[in-house]
Each structure stands twice: as C-alpha cells, then as structure tokens.
Design a protein around this motif. Structure first.
Motif, short mmCIF file in Angstrom:
data_model
loop_
_atom_site.label_atom_id
_atom_site.label_comp_id
_atom_site.label_asym_id
_atom_site.label_seq_id
_atom_site.Cartn_x
_atom_site.Cartn_y
_atom_site.Cartn_z
N ALA A 173 0.82 -1.21 0.00
CA ALA A 173 0.00 0.00 0.00
C ALA A 173 0.86 1.26 0.00
CB ALA A 173 -0.94 -0.01 1.21
N CYS A 174 1.94 1.25 0.77
CA CYS A 174 2.84 2.42 0.79
C CYS A 174 3.53 2.62 -0.55
CB CYS A 174 3.87 2.26 1.90
SG CYS A 174 3.20 2.46 3.55
N SER A 210 2.41 1.65 -3.43
CA SER A 210 1.43 2.02 -4.46
C SER A 210 1.09 3.51 -4.44
CB SER A 210 0.16 1.19 -4.31
OG SER A 210 -0.51 1.54 -3.12
N THR A 211 1.37 4.20 -3.35
CA THR A 211 1.12 5.64 -3.32
C THR A 211 2.05 6.38 -4.27
OG1 THR A 211 2.60 5.96 -1.44
CG2 THR A 211 0.26 5.61 -0.96
N VAL A 212 3.19 5.80 -4.59
CA VAL A 212 4.10 6.42 -5.55
C VAL A 212 3.44 6.49 -6.91
CG1 VAL A 212 6.29 6.13 -6.75
CG2 VAL A 212 6.15 5.68 -4.31
N THR A 250 0.26 6.51 -7.54
CA THR A 250 -0.85 7.45 -7.47
C THR A 250 -0.36 8.87 -7.66
OG1 THR A 250 -1.97 5.98 -5.94
CG2 THR A 250 -2.78 8.21 -6.07
N SER A 251 0.74 9.21 -7.01
CA SER A 251 1.25 10.57 -7.15
C SER A 251 1.89 10.81 -8.52
CB SER A 251 2.26 10.87 -6.04
OG SER A 251 3.37 10.01 -6.14
#
Length: 79
Positions: A58-59, A61-63, A65-66
């Motif tokens: 999850a952490c 995958s935020t890359v 998203t940004s």
C-alpha cells in the motif's frame, strides 16, 4: 500513529461531526472481530507477516498514485 491520526481527525471532515465519529467507530467492530478470528485461525506470525506485506504494498502504491494523477500528471506516449 495512523489510527490515531484518522480517528481523532474526524472533526475536520466535512458533514456532520457526530455522524462521522459514529461511522469511524462502527468500522472498528468488524475489524476487531476479523482480527480475533484470523488470530485463532492462522496465528500471530502469519497474520503479522501478511499485514506487513499488505502495508508495504500500500505504501509503495502511493508512488504510482502521485505519479499518474493530480497536477503533475506524466503522460506516456506509446510510439
């Protein structure tokens, strides 16, 4: 830290304060039930391992998203 940040920050969400606080509290009931059932079924080590892997994914995958959403959207052209 994330739990306290989310649960104590319900007052800053839009809408009714009391409804937001109630909904954030109701979400914990299935979470605690699922945690107890999974602890009995698969044990602490595997549950901890799976939660850590899921949190890491999850952490990471935020890359993505940004990178691919928002103002700094990068457009890829396939030529």
């Amino acid at each position: 830290m994330a739990y306290y940040g989310l649960s104590l920050n319900t007052g800053n969400l839009g809408g009714n304060f009391f409804l937001n606080f109630t909904l954030s509290g109701l979400v914990e009931i299935p979470a605690y039930t699922l945690c107890i059932l999974l602890l009995d079924k698969i044990g602490r080590k595997w549950l901890h391992f799976c939660c850590m892997v899921f949190g890491g994914i999850a952490c990471i995958s935020t890359v993505f998203t940004s990178l691919y959403a928002g103002e700094g959207k990068i457009e890829l052209s396939l030529q």
